[in-house]
Each structure stands twice: as structure tokens, then as C-alpha cells.
Enzyme design. Structure first.
Site, PDB file in Angstrom:
ATOM      1  N   SER A 194      68.708  38.288 -17.680  1.00 36.38           N
ATOM      2  CA  SER A 194      67.281  37.568 -18.002  1.00 36.38           C
ATOM      3  C   SER A 194      66.607  38.467 -18.852  1.00 36.38           C
ATOM      4  O   SER A 194      66.129  37.898 -19.912  1.00 36.38           O
ATOM      5  CB  SER A 194      66.462  37.099 -16.713  1.00 36.38           C
ATOM      6  N   LYS A 201      62.884  32.962  -3.455  1.00 35.74           N
ATOM      7  CA  LYS A 201      62.609  31.871  -4.188  1.00 35.74           C
ATOM      8  C   LYS A 201      61.643  30.921  -3.097  1.00 35.74           C
ATOM      9  O   LYS A 201      60.896  29.986  -3.474  1.00 35.74           O
ATOM     10  CB  LYS A 201      63.795  31.121  -4.854  1.00 35.74           C
ATOM     11  N   THR A 243      63.923  35.260  -8.186  1.00 32.71           N
ATOM     12  CA  THR A 243      65.228  35.044  -7.796  1.00 32.71           C
ATOM     13  C   THR A 243      65.567  35.427  -6.541  1.00 32.71           C
ATOM     14  O   THR A 243      64.677  35.871  -5.683  1.00 32.71           O
ATOM     15  CB  THR A 243      66.423  35.635  -8.781  1.00 32.71           C
ATOM     16  N   ASP A 276      64.852  25.261 -12.377  1.00 24.81           N
ATOM     17  CA  ASP A 276      66.250  25.355 -12.115  1.00 24.81           C
ATOM     18  C   ASP A 276      66.929  23.842 -12.311  1.00 24.81           C
ATOM     19  O   ASP A 276      67.940  23.509 -12.891  1.00 24.81           O
ATOM     20  CB  ASP A 276      66.498  25.826 -10.804  1.00 24.81           C
ATOM     21  N   ASN A 302      61.068  29.258  -8.914  1.00 24.51           N
ATOM     22  CA  ASN A 302      61.617  30.204  -9.578  1.00 24.51           C
ATOM     23  C   ASN A 302      61.187  30.721 -10.718  1.00 24.51           C
ATOM     24  O   ASN A 302      61.176  31.638 -11.590  1.00 24.51           O
ATOM     25  CB  ASN A 302      63.223  29.861 -10.134  1.00 24.51           C
ATOM     26  N   GLU A 311      54.671  19.721  -8.230  1.00 23.31           N
ATOM     27  CA  GLU A 311      55.497  18.752  -7.474  1.00 23.31           C
ATOM     28  C   GLU A 311      56.803  19.069  -7.107  1.00 23.31           C
ATOM     29  O   GLU A 311      57.450  18.852  -6.302  1.00 23.31           O
ATOM     30  CB  GLU A 311      55.238  17.191  -8.113  1.00 23.31           C
ATOM     31  N   TYR A 326      77.543  31.304 -13.977  1.00 24.99           N
ATOM     32  CA  TYR A 326      77.743  31.742 -15.395  1.00 24.99           C
ATOM     33  C   TYR A 326      78.442  33.032 -15.660  1.00 24.99           C
ATOM     34  O   TYR A 326      78.889  33.264 -16.547  1.00 24.99           O
ATOM     35  CB  TYR A 326      76.376  31.629 -16.149  1.00 24.99           C
ATOM     36  N   GLY A 380      77.974  27.154 -16.172  1.00 31.36           N
ATOM     37  CA  GLY A 380      76.597  27.507 -15.778  1.00 31.36           C
ATOM     38  C   GLY A 380      75.752  28.159 -16.831  1.00 31.36           C
ATOM     39  O   GLY A 380      74.746  28.241 -16.552  1.00 31.36           O
TER      40      GLY A 380
HETATM   41  P1  NAP Z   1      72.968  29.850  -1.334  1.00 30.86           P
HETATM   42  O1  NAP Z   1      71.657  29.374  -1.067  1.00 30.86           O
HETATM   43  O2  NAP Z   1      73.467  31.211  -0.794  1.00 30.86           O
HETATM   44  O3  NAP Z   1      73.739  28.463  -0.798  1.00 30.86           O
HETATM   45  C1  NAP Z   1      75.307  28.900  -0.991  1.00 30.86           C
HETATM   46  C2  NAP Z   1      76.304  27.636  -0.551  1.00 30.86           C
HETATM   47  O4  NAP Z   1      77.222  27.939  -0.932  1.00 30.86           O
HETATM   48  C3  NAP Z   1      75.758  27.342   0.924  1.00 30.86           C
HETATM   49  O5  NAP Z   1      75.825  26.118   1.225  1.00 30.86           O
HETATM   50  C4  NAP Z   1      77.153  27.813   1.607  1.00 30.86           C
HETATM   51  O6  NAP Z   1      77.671  26.927   2.461  1.00 30.86           O
HETATM   52  C5  NAP Z   1      78.073  27.763   0.256  1.00 30.86           C
HETATM   53  N1  NAP Z   1      79.174  28.611   0.424  1.00 30.86           N
HETATM   54  C6  NAP Z   1      79.011  29.971   0.386  1.00 30.86           C
HETATM   55  N2  NAP Z   1      80.212  30.411   0.536  1.00 30.86           N
HETATM   56  C7  NAP Z   1      81.236  29.651   0.638  1.00 30.86           C
HETATM   57  C8  NAP Z   1      82.495  29.433   0.979  1.00 30.86           C
HETATM   58  N3  NAP Z   1      83.364  30.713   1.069  1.00 30.86           N
HETATM   59  N4  NAP Z   1      83.086  28.229   1.056  1.00 30.86           N
HETATM   60  C9  NAP Z   1      82.571  27.308   1.003  1.00 30.86           C
HETATM   61  N5  NAP Z   1      80.858  27.189   0.550  1.00 30.86           N
HETATM   62  C10 NAP Z   1      80.367  28.389   0.662  1.00 30.86           C
HETATM   63  O7  NAP Z   1      73.153  30.171  -2.924  1.00 30.86           O
HETATM   64  P2  NAP Z   1      72.283  29.723  -4.032  1.00 30.86           P
HETATM   65  O8  NAP Z   1      70.988  30.218  -4.201  1.00 30.86           O
HETATM   66  O9  NAP Z   1      71.900  28.000  -3.747  1.00 30.86           O
HETATM   67  O10 NAP Z   1      73.344  29.754  -5.305  1.00 30.86           O
HETATM   68  C11 NAP Z   1      74.442  29.184  -5.387  1.00 30.86           C
HETATM   69  C12 NAP Z   1      74.958  29.429  -6.860  1.00 30.86           C
HETATM   70  O11 NAP Z   1      74.349  29.063  -7.732  1.00 30.86           O
HETATM   71  C13 NAP Z   1      75.262  31.063  -7.109  1.00 30.86           C
HETATM   72  O12 NAP Z   1      76.349  31.424  -7.449  1.00 30.86           O
HETATM   73  C14 NAP Z   1      74.384  31.141  -8.453  1.00 30.86           C
HETATM   74  O13 NAP Z   1      75.213  31.833  -9.273  1.00 30.86           O
HETATM   75  C15 NAP Z   1      74.334  29.924  -8.904  1.00 30.86           C
HETATM   76  N6  NAP Z   1      72.943  29.685  -9.659  1.00 30.86           N
HETATM   77  C16 NAP Z   1      73.056  29.479 -11.000  1.00 30.86           C
HETATM   78  C17 NAP Z   1      71.586  29.549 -11.688  1.00 30.86           C
HETATM   79  C18 NAP Z   1      72.005  29.349 -13.236  1.00 30.86           C
HETATM   80  O14 NAP Z   1      70.837  29.443 -13.738  1.00 30.86           O
HETATM   81  N7  NAP Z   1      73.090  29.002 -13.848  1.00 30.86           N
HETATM   82  C19 NAP Z   1      70.479  29.503 -11.160  1.00 30.86           C
HETATM   83  C20 NAP Z   1      70.710  29.498  -9.723  1.00 30.86           C
HETATM   84  C21 NAP Z   1      71.707  29.764  -8.810  1.00 30.86           C
HETATM   85  P3  NAP Z   1      77.375  27.282   4.041  1.00 30.86           P
HETATM   86  O15 NAP Z   1      75.929  26.344   4.127  1.00 30.86           O
HETATM   87  O16 NAP Z   1      78.532  26.628   4.636  1.00 30.86           O
HETATM   88  O17 NAP Z   1      77.166  28.577   4.406  1.00 30.86           O
END
Ligand code: NAP
Length: 270
Positions: free
Chosen positions: A17, A64, A60, A100, A85, A76, A211, A232
Site C-alpha cells: 500500500s 477491520k 487491515t 474492499d 478498511n 451503510e 495478489y 487479486g
Molecule cells: P480470514 O478472515 O482469516 O478468513 C479466512 C477464511 O479462509 C476462513 O473462512 C477459513 O476457513 C478459510 N481458510 C483458511 N485456511 C484454510 C484452509 N487451509 N482450507 C480451507 N479454508 C481455509 O481472512 P480474510 O481477511 O477474509 O482474507 C482472506 C484472503 O483475502 C487473504 O488471503 C487476503 O490476501 C485476501 N484479501 C485481499 C484483498 C485485496 O485487496 N486483494 C483485500 C482483503 C483480503 P475456516 O472458517 O474453516 O477457518
């Protein structure tokens, strides 16, 4: 006078960022500095914004959700997604927003498929998944949550008004778009994918929220299968661009922001 902006989270050391935002400010001819600040408590975000006169902040992991209780108001979309975020300071008040979901929406709009006709299988039940589901539903599409842990997936589906299916049942899910909203495949775990490669043929569009790397295993499998892909990087650039619009009211240089992050990630690998 130079304006101050910040990214608050933990960890933040490897975030793209600052590179992306400072490059954008230069081109927008705005005298500003955007800095990554590691904070262990969400309340520190408010304290630092006020004491250092920070006009806008990105928030982040892991703050969040926890930052919400310290803000004066939230939008909203942030309320419905349940996560903030972006924070903007206006006349002494701190307002939380969520960009997001805009990142997901604009990334999906880069594909040839209209969102309002999409049926998206969203893998994961965390913040990224909530933003993706909100983006799809807000634009008239349908979303199905697929998650490893049933209870968490079902709860999210109930809250967001969509269907739930077990990740193990992906073969029978009726969807044309797949969005990975889990960390599976993120550097350094680049050999992992949330779905078996034999499953990607079922979709016409596959998007990753990861990404780094730009081409995850999921996207590589999908591209090999002739499926349209979205990295991503698009989500990342568009969520950041929307933050700049909120903070400055000006149009950000989206193509330059994308180029900066892409070049950095490509050079890092070589
Ligand atoms: P989070 O709140 O930690 O959620 C992770 C989810 O992934 C949970 O539902 C978890 O399942 C699942 N998971 C984790 N390990 C797993 C595995 N080994 N097998 C199956 N499911 C698994 O994470 P988040 O904040 O939503 O972020 C997720 C991803 O989004 C990150 O990798 C991040 O890089 C990406 N992201 C990208 C951007 C962007 O701007 N491009 C912005 C935000 C986030 P369970 O419920 O079973 O634990």
C-alpha cells in the site's frame, strides 16, 4: 502543508500500500505522505490519527472489525459487511468505510460477464468473503458460500442472505463464477489451492483475492483450463483507488497504481 495518511495493521511491513499510495499522490500532485504503522490494539488507530493529525487511514488485519467500536460513524456498506478498511477524518469526526467490496465489484467488472447475471461460489467465510458476497448481491448477482468449517459458513450465509455449501461439495454447486477468499495459495504457500484443479472447468470465471503471487495456483489451473481469470491485484488496486477518492475527492491514477504494484511483485520474484 503535507497531509498525512497511514495504513494500520499487524503485520504491515510487507504491505504494497505505501508504494501504491505514495506513487498515486505524486501523480495527483497532492503533497502527502502515506506510511505503514504497526499497531497491536484497534484503539491505537484512533489515538494516533488524532494526535498525529492523520486525515485518512487504511485498516487491515487484525483490526477491520475491532476498530468499529472506536469510530464516530460508519457507512451503510461497512455496517452490512461488518468491517471497516478505510477511515476518514472530517471536522474532528472519524468515519469508517469499506472499499474492499468496491474492489471486488470493479475487478469483476473487468471481466466480460455481467455481475447481475453471475452466480458466484465464494470460498471462505472471513472479511474478504463478506466483501465479495456484498459486492455480488448488491449488483444483482447470486452468491453461495463455500467454507471448510460448516458452522462459520452457515452463519455467514444466514447473515448475508445467501446459500451455503460445504467446500467438499463443490462438484455439485450451481455457479459460473468462483472467488477464492481464503489465504490458500498466498506466498510463501504458493503450491496450495482451495479447489482441486479438476474443478476449475466447471466455471467460466475464476477470481482470486490474493495478489501475491499475481498468478496463484488456482489462477494458473483456471487459465490452463481456458477459464477467464481475474487476479487479486485488481481488487487491491481498486479498493485503494476508492480510498483515495474518499480522502481527496479526486480521481486516482488507477493504471499507474496497478503498474507500480505489478512491477514490484514481478521484480521481487526475479
Ligand atoms: P480470514 O478472515 O482469516 O478468513 C479466512 C477464511 O479462509 C476462513 O473462512 C477459513 O476457513 C478459510 N481458510 C483458511 N485456511 C484454510 C484452509 N487451509 N482450507 C480451507 N479454508 C481455509 O481472512 P480474510 O481477511 O477474509 O482474507 C482472506 C484472503 O483475502 C487473504 O488471503 C487476503 O490476501 C485476501 N484479501 C485481499 C484483498 C485485496 O485487496 N486483494 C483485500 C482483503 C483480503 P475456516 O472458517 O474453516 O477457518
Amino acid at each position: 502543508m503535507m497531509k498525512r495518511y497511514a495504513l494500520f495493521g499487524d503485520p504491515v511491513a510487507h504491505s504494497m500500500s505505501p508504494l501504491m499510495m505514495n506513487a498515486a499522490f505524486r501523480v495527483m500532485d497532492i503533497s502527502a505522505r502515506y506510511q505503514a504503522v504497526r499497531v497491536s490494539e484497534a484503539s491505537d488507530i484512533i489515538r494516533l490519527m488524532r494526535s498525529l493529525h492523520i486525515e485518512g487511514a487504511s485498516v487491515t488485519i487484525p483490526h477491520k472489525v475491532s476498530v468499529i467500536e472506536f469510530l464516530d460513524e460508519i457507512s451503510e456498506s461497512a455496517h452490512e459487511i461488518g468491517a471497516v478498511n478505510t477511515v476518514i477524518e472530517k471536522s474532528g469526526r472519524l468515519r469508517g468505510e469499506n472499499t474492499d467490496w468496491i474492489g471486488v465489484k470493479r475487478a469483476l467488472e473487468e471481466s466480460s460477464a455481467p455481475i447481475e447475471r453471475m452466480r458466484c461460489a465464494v470460498v471462505g467465510a472471513g472479511g474478504a468473503s463478506r466483501a465479495a458476497i456484498y459486492a455480488v448481491r448488491k449488483n444483482g448477482g447470486k452468491a453461495i458460500v463455500l467454507n471448510r468449517t460448516r458452522e462459520r459458513g452457515e452463519r455467514l450465509a444466514r447473515q448475508m442472505g445467501c446459500e451455503y455449501a460445504s467446500l467438499n461439495d463443490i462438484a455439485s454447486v450451481d455457479a459460473d463464477c468462483l472467488i477464492n477468499a481464503t489465504p490458500l495459495g498466498m506466498w510463501p504457500d504458493t503450491g496450495s489451492s482451495p479447489v482441486d484443479r479438476s474443478m476449475v472447468y466447471r466455471f467460466t470465471l475464476v477470481m482470486d483475492t490474493i495478489y501475491n503471487p499475481l498468478m496463484t495456483k488456482l489462477l494458473t489451473d483456471a487459465e490452463y483450463a481456458g477459464v477467464q481469470i481475474i487476479s487479486g491485484l485488481s481488487m487491491f488496486v481498486h479498493q485503494g483507488a476508492e480510498q483515495l477518492r474518499i480522502w481527496t475527492g479526486k480521481e486516482p491514477p488507477v493504471d499507474l497504481m496497478r503498474k507500480k504494484v505489478r512491477e514490484h511483485l514481478e521484480n521481487e520474484r526475479n
